[in-house]
Design an enzyme around this catalytic site. Structure first.
Site, mmCIF file in Angstrom:
data_model
loop_
_atom_site.group_PDB
_atom_site.id
_atom_site.type_symbol
_atom_site.label_atom_id
_atom_site.label_comp_id
_atom_site.label_asym_id
_atom_site.label_seq_id
_atom_site.Cartn_x
_atom_site.Cartn_y
_atom_site.Cartn_z
ATOM 1 N N TYR A 45 -3.689 6.847 -8.137
ATOM 2 C CA TYR A 45 -4.499 5.756 -9.051
ATOM 3 C C TYR A 45 -5.562 6.440 -9.487
ATOM 4 C CZ TYR A 45 -1.691 2.430 -6.124
ATOM 5 O OH TYR A 45 -0.700 1.857 -5.652
ATOM 6 N N HIS A 103 3.695 8.216 -1.031
ATOM 7 C CA HIS A 103 3.850 7.181 -2.339
ATOM 8 C C HIS A 103 5.060 7.085 -2.642
ATOM 9 C CE1 HIS A 103 1.115 5.416 -5.632
ATOM 10 N NE2 HIS A 103 2.109 4.699 -5.227
#
Length: 274
Positions: A45, A103
């Site tokens: 992110y 992830h």
């Protein structure tokens, strides 16, 4: 919503996907001020530094927070994962996070699950993360991960779940096996706000459609991590914790499934979904 001593995953928190720079600073600051104590981020992110700065200046004590980050595929190799998590900790200004996830399974990537899960377990053994887990894992990949990790528990599998993609096969398996799920994109990127069924249920509870969707997920035992850049919406979403839906209302939302609206499906790292 303080972090618990046994470090189970709390039911409600703040997501920060797609929030960058001053936007993420403002969102995290507002969330902490209205009572959030769970923050979800990821290396991918590119906002861990801003989040760390905001937490540090908030006055909220670290032991009141539950912080999750995720390892990005570029850092899966045994010679990168632990050091990359240390960099994340530096950015987040903490000695350890409460939860670290893989992830994406990246099934066609150069690093095997055995290697990256072994490196994640090593990060746990070094005290860099209190719990470990996965994200976007299918039933087959969960079985493999559990075999590879042995006695080290998978704290959660963070997956896309919303009224239009309810992931029932995976959810049923996880429930049977005692594996916790965290729902992301629970609001279907805002689509729930315009849904007639959710609006009708919301009206019966003097609630919002967003609150209904979040309560629907939590009532099934999932954690939720909605994001917002509006202080008003952040405060409103928290009220989902106190909303209880009837079996009939849960059934009406269940009937919205089957539209196949998968919102997160990057070809390079996504698995063959259940």
């Amino acid at each position: 919503m303080t972090a618990t001593e046994n470090w189970t995953v709390p039911p409600f928190g703040l997501g920060t996907f797609r929030l960058k720079d001053q936007v993420v600073r403002d969102s995290v600051r507002d969330a902490l001020e209205v009572g959030y104590r769970v923050i979800d981020t990821a290396q991918g992110y590119a906002n861990e530094g801003e989040i760390g700065e905001t937490i540090a200046s908030s006055g909220v004590k670290r032991d009141e927070l539950f912080i999750t980050t995720k390892i990005k595929p570029d850092n899966y190799s045994a010679d990168k994962l632990v050091s990359s998590l240390r960099e994340s900790l530096d950015k987040l200004q903490t000695d350890a996070v409460d939860l670290t996830l893989i992830h994406w399974p990246a099934p066609r990537g150069p690093v095997s699950a055995e290697e990256y899960l072994g490196a994640l377990a090593e990060a746990h053994s070094q005290g860099l993360t209190r719990q470990i887990g996965v994200s976007n894992f299918t039933i087959a990949l969960l079985k493999q991960a559990r075999d590879l990790l042995g006695d080290l528990p998978i704290a959660t599998n963070q997956v896309e779940i919303h009224p239009y993609l309810q992931n029932r096969k995976l959810a049923d398996f996880a429930r049977q096996e005692g594996i916790h799920l965290t729902s992301y994109m629970t609001l279907a990127v805002g689509k729930v706000m315009e849904d007639d069924v959710l609006k009708d249920i919301a009206g019966a509870h003097d609630a919002t459609p967003a609150q209904v969707a979040l309560a629907w997920a939590m009532q099934q035992g999932f954690s939720v991590i909605p994001s917002s850049t509006s202080r008003e919406h952040l405060a409103s979403n928290m009220k989902a914790l106190d909303l209880k839906l009837s079996e009939e209302e849960m059934g009406r939302i269940a009937a919205l499934d089957g539209q196949g609206e998968r919102l997160a499906n990057p070809a390079s790292v996504a698995p063959d979904w259940d």
